[in-house]
Scaffold this motif. Structure first.
Motif, PDB file in Angstrom:
ATOM      1  N   GLY A  45      -4.572   0.251  -2.384  1.00 18.62           N
ATOM      2  CA  GLY A  45      -4.370   0.833  -1.059  1.00 18.62           C
ATOM      3  C   GLY A  45      -5.480   0.442  -0.094  1.00 18.62           C
ATOM      4  O   GLY A  45      -5.225   0.149   1.081  1.00 18.62           O
ATOM      5  N   CYS A  46      -6.718   0.426  -0.584  1.00 17.53           N
ATOM      6  CA  CYS A  46      -7.840   0.027   0.269  1.00 17.53           C
ATOM      7  C   CYS A  46      -7.713  -1.438   0.690  1.00 17.53           C
ATOM      8  O   CYS A  46      -7.922  -1.787   1.855  1.00 17.53           O
ATOM      9  N   ALA A  47      -7.383  -2.301  -0.281  1.00 18.23           N
ATOM     10  CA  ALA A  47      -7.271  -3.726   0.029  1.00 18.23           C
ATOM     11  C   ALA A  47      -6.160  -3.973   1.050  1.00 18.23           C
ATOM     12  O   ALA A  47      -6.348  -4.719   2.030  1.00 18.23           O
ATOM     13  N   LEU A  48      -5.003  -3.356   0.833  1.00 16.14           N
ATOM     14  CA  LEU A  48      -3.899  -3.535   1.777  1.00 16.14           C
ATOM     15  C   LEU A  48      -4.184  -2.828   3.098  1.00 16.14           C
ATOM     16  O   LEU A  48      -3.710  -3.258   4.154  1.00 16.14           O
ATOM     17  N   GLY A  49      -4.960  -1.740   3.037  1.00 10.53           N
ATOM     18  CA  GLY A  49      -5.330  -1.030   4.264  1.00 10.53           C
ATOM     19  C   GLY A  49      -6.206  -1.875   5.171  1.00 10.53           C
ATOM     20  O   GLY A  49      -6.130  -1.766   6.400  1.00 10.53           O
ATOM     21  N   VAL A  50      -7.067  -2.713   4.581  1.00 12.63           N
ATOM     22  CA  VAL A  50      -7.892  -3.623   5.386  1.00 12.63           C
ATOM     23  C   VAL A  50      -7.012  -4.599   6.156  1.00 12.63           C
ATOM     24  O   VAL A  50      -7.251  -4.889   7.334  1.00 12.63           O
ATOM     25  N   TYR A  74       4.625   0.918  -0.591  1.00 11.62           N
ATOM     26  CA  TYR A  74       5.554   0.190  -1.462  1.00 11.62           C
ATOM     27  C   TYR A  74       4.829  -0.876  -2.269  1.00 11.62           C
ATOM     28  O   TYR A  74       4.984  -0.982  -3.492  1.00 11.62           O
ATOM     29  N   LEU A  75       4.031  -1.703  -1.592  1.00 10.41           N
ATOM     30  CA  LEU A  75       3.359  -2.807  -2.266  1.00 10.41           C
ATOM     31  C   LEU A  75       2.347  -2.331  -3.291  1.00 10.41           C
ATOM     32  O   LEU A  75       2.145  -2.972  -4.329  1.00 10.41           O
ATOM     33  N   THR A  76       1.704  -1.201  -3.027  1.00 17.39           N
ATOM     34  CA  THR A  76       0.727  -0.670  -3.976  1.00 17.39           C
ATOM     35  C   THR A  76       1.381  -0.370  -5.318  1.00 17.39           C
ATOM     36  O   THR A  76       0.894  -0.796  -6.374  1.00 17.39           O
ATOM     37  N   ASN A  77       2.498   0.343  -5.305  1.00  9.51           N
ATOM     38  CA  ASN A  77       3.195   0.666  -6.555  1.00  9.51           C
ATOM     39  C   ASN A  77       3.881  -0.556  -7.148  1.00  9.51           C
ATOM     40  O   ASN A  77       3.963  -0.700  -8.373  1.00  9.51           O
ATOM     41  N   TRP A  78       4.367  -1.448  -6.297  1.00  6.80           N
ATOM     42  CA  TRP A  78       5.027  -2.664  -6.794  1.00  6.80           C
ATOM     43  C   TRP A  78       4.036  -3.545  -7.548  1.00  6.80           C
ATOM     44  O   TRP A  78       4.336  -4.054  -8.634  1.00  6.80           O
ATOM     45  N   LEU A 235      12.246   2.527  -9.564  1.00  5.84           N
ATOM     46  CA  LEU A 235      12.724   2.649  -8.189  1.00  5.84           C
ATOM     47  C   LEU A 235      12.219   3.942  -7.564  1.00  5.84           C
ATOM     48  O   LEU A 235      11.836   3.970  -6.387  1.00  5.84           O
ATOM     49  N   THR A 236      12.202   5.012  -8.355  1.00  3.55           N
ATOM     50  CA  THR A 236      11.690   6.287  -7.853  1.00  3.55           C
ATOM     51  C   THR A 236      10.228   6.167  -7.445  1.00  3.55           C
ATOM     52  O   THR A 236       9.817   6.666  -6.385  1.00  3.55           O
ATOM     53  N   LEU A 237       9.427   5.499  -8.275  1.00  2.26           N
ATOM     54  CA  LEU A 237       8.011   5.306  -7.954  1.00  2.26           C
ATOM     55  C   LEU A 237       7.839   4.506  -6.666  1.00  2.26           C
ATOM     56  O   LEU A 237       6.990   4.831  -5.829  1.00  2.26           O
ATOM     57  N   LEU A 238       8.654   3.477  -6.502  1.00  2.00           N
ATOM     58  CA  LEU A 238       8.563   2.659  -5.296  1.00  2.00           C
ATOM     59  C   LEU A 238       8.960   3.451  -4.058  1.00  2.00           C
ATOM     60  O   LEU A 238       8.312   3.349  -3.005  1.00  2.00           O
ATOM     61  N   LEU A 239      10.025   4.235  -4.174  1.00  2.00           N
ATOM     62  CA  LEU A 239      10.477   5.032  -3.031  1.00  2.00           C
ATOM     63  C   LEU A 239       9.473   6.118  -2.674  1.00  2.00           C
ATOM     64  O   LEU A 239       9.234   6.396  -1.493  1.00  2.00           O
ATOM     65  N   VAL A 240       8.883   6.733  -3.701  1.00  2.00           N
ATOM     66  CA  VAL A 240       7.865   7.768  -3.445  1.00  2.00           C
ATOM     67  C   VAL A 240       6.660   7.154  -2.736  1.00  2.00           C
ATOM     68  O   VAL A 240       6.130   7.710  -1.770  1.00  2.00           O
ATOM     69  N   GLY A 241       6.208   5.978  -3.229  1.00  2.00           N
ATOM     70  CA  GLY A 241       5.085   5.306  -2.574  1.00  2.00           C
ATOM     71  C   GLY A 241       5.392   4.949  -1.136  1.00  2.00           C
ATOM     72  O   GLY A 241       4.550   5.122  -0.250  1.00  2.00           O
ATOM     73  N   THR A 242       6.612   4.471  -0.893  1.00  2.00           N
ATOM     74  CA  THR A 242       7.014   4.121   0.466  1.00  2.00           C
ATOM     75  C   THR A 242       7.057   5.352   1.367  1.00  2.00           C
ATOM     76  O   THR A 242       6.577   5.327   2.507  1.00  2.00           O
ATOM     77  N   ALA A 243       7.622   6.443   0.853  1.00  2.00           N
ATOM     78  CA  ALA A 243       7.732   7.670   1.650  1.00  2.00           C
ATOM     79  C   ALA A 243       6.355   8.245   1.976  1.00  2.00           C
ATOM     80  O   ALA A 243       6.098   8.674   3.108  1.00  2.00           O
TER      81      ALA A 243
END
Length: 298
Positions: A45-50, A74-78, A235-243
């Motif tokens: 999350g930190c890396a993508l947040g930058v 999404y990308l973090t959990n993916w 899929l649930t993990l990805l959707l939760v991360g996205t939400a």
């Protein structure tokens, strides 16, 4: 055995009836991977947040916070899921050998999976319940009657010293005895079986057998066997991360809009206003001179 016991019915039916069994299986076999999902969320999350921050500096629009948050979530959990199950086979990258985290633990996961499966799903109790009440019940009853008939015929031959038991009571009478004996055994069997479950579990030794066979599988076979258990939750993990990312980004966008509401450097839509410095200086000088033009030098 396969004609009497439907193992698919035992496993699938057991998990459908008791949802907690599947949850327990997921948590026990994937405990290390679940911990990795939680812990990797911060670093990824930190890396993508930058990256999102750099985009914000170049393109300052409120909607990018919400959209960017969803993409980051999404990308973090993916990425975490990819590292858990891929690559399947050990793959060398320079001096490092990389393999999916779940597959690297094949030896440990095999034991956890075997223990979880044999505690309830593949125990003597569940197997006998399937034999007596499942799809193989009629076949077992027929087999029991056949074995009872053989046993009674042998016993009669010993007691009466004859090879044909019907000679001592007639064929109809003897068939009636066999039928009553078989029905009585079927009636008493469920009540007496608990006394034998411990012995049966030890004799079958399904836990060690399953564990040993799982450990002998190739990484590709092992992944194909156990990965589907977790796929329905990916899929649930990805959707939760996205939400979650979308929600956090939306809150950031709202707070950002409020902070710019009274800022003269931003317009009503939250966009930065380009200020003409020369015009602003001229207005300021005019205000300092009470609006009068300077007179000629004396």
């Amino acid at each position: 055995v396969r004609q009497l016991v439907d193992f698919d019915e035992i496993v699938v039916g057991g998990m459908v009836r008791e949802k907690q069994l599947l949850i327990d299986l997921f948590q026990r076999c994937g405990k290390a991977e679940l911990a990795f999902l939680v812990n990797s969320g911060f670093s990824f999350g930190c890396a993508l947040g930058v990256v999102q921050m750099l985009i914000w500096l170049l393109y300052e629009r409120a909607w990018t916070l919400a959209v960017g948050g969803a993409v980051v979530g999404y990308l973090t959990n993916w990425l975490a899921l990819k590292l858990i199950f891929e690559p399947v086979e050990p793959t060398r990258f320079g001096p490092w050998v990389v393999q999916g985290l779940f597959l690297k633990r094949q030896h440990e996961v095999s034991e956890e999976f075997a223990e979880a499966m044999t505690e309830k799903l593949l125990s003597s109790e569940s197997i006998w319940d399937s034999v007596l009440h499942g799809s193989g019940g009629p076949k077992f009853a027929a087999l029991l009657r056949a074995r009872t008939s053989e046993f009674m015929s042998g016993a009669a031959a010993v007691v009466y010293s004859g090879s044909d038991p019907t000679a001592f009571g007639g064929a109809a009478h003897w068939r009636g005895l066999e039928e009553r004996a078989s029905e009585r055994i079927l009636q008493l069997l469920p009540r007496e079986l608990p006394l034998a479950h411990g012995y049966i579990d030890g004799a079958l030794d399904l836990k060690d057998t399953l564990k040993t066979n799982l450990r002998r599988l190739s990484p590709r076979e092992f992944e194909g066997l156990l990965h589907p258990i977790f796929q329905q939750d990916e899929l649930t993990l990805l959707l939760v991360g996205t939400a979650l990312g979308l929600g956090v980004g939306y809150v950031q966008a709202v707070l950002d809009a409020r902070s710019k509401r009274d800022d003269p450097n931003y317009d009503e839509r939250g966009r930065r206003v380009e200020i003409d410095v020369d015009a602003d200086s001229a207005v300021s000088e005019g205000a300092d001179g009470d609006g009068e033009a300077p007179g000629p030098a004396s």
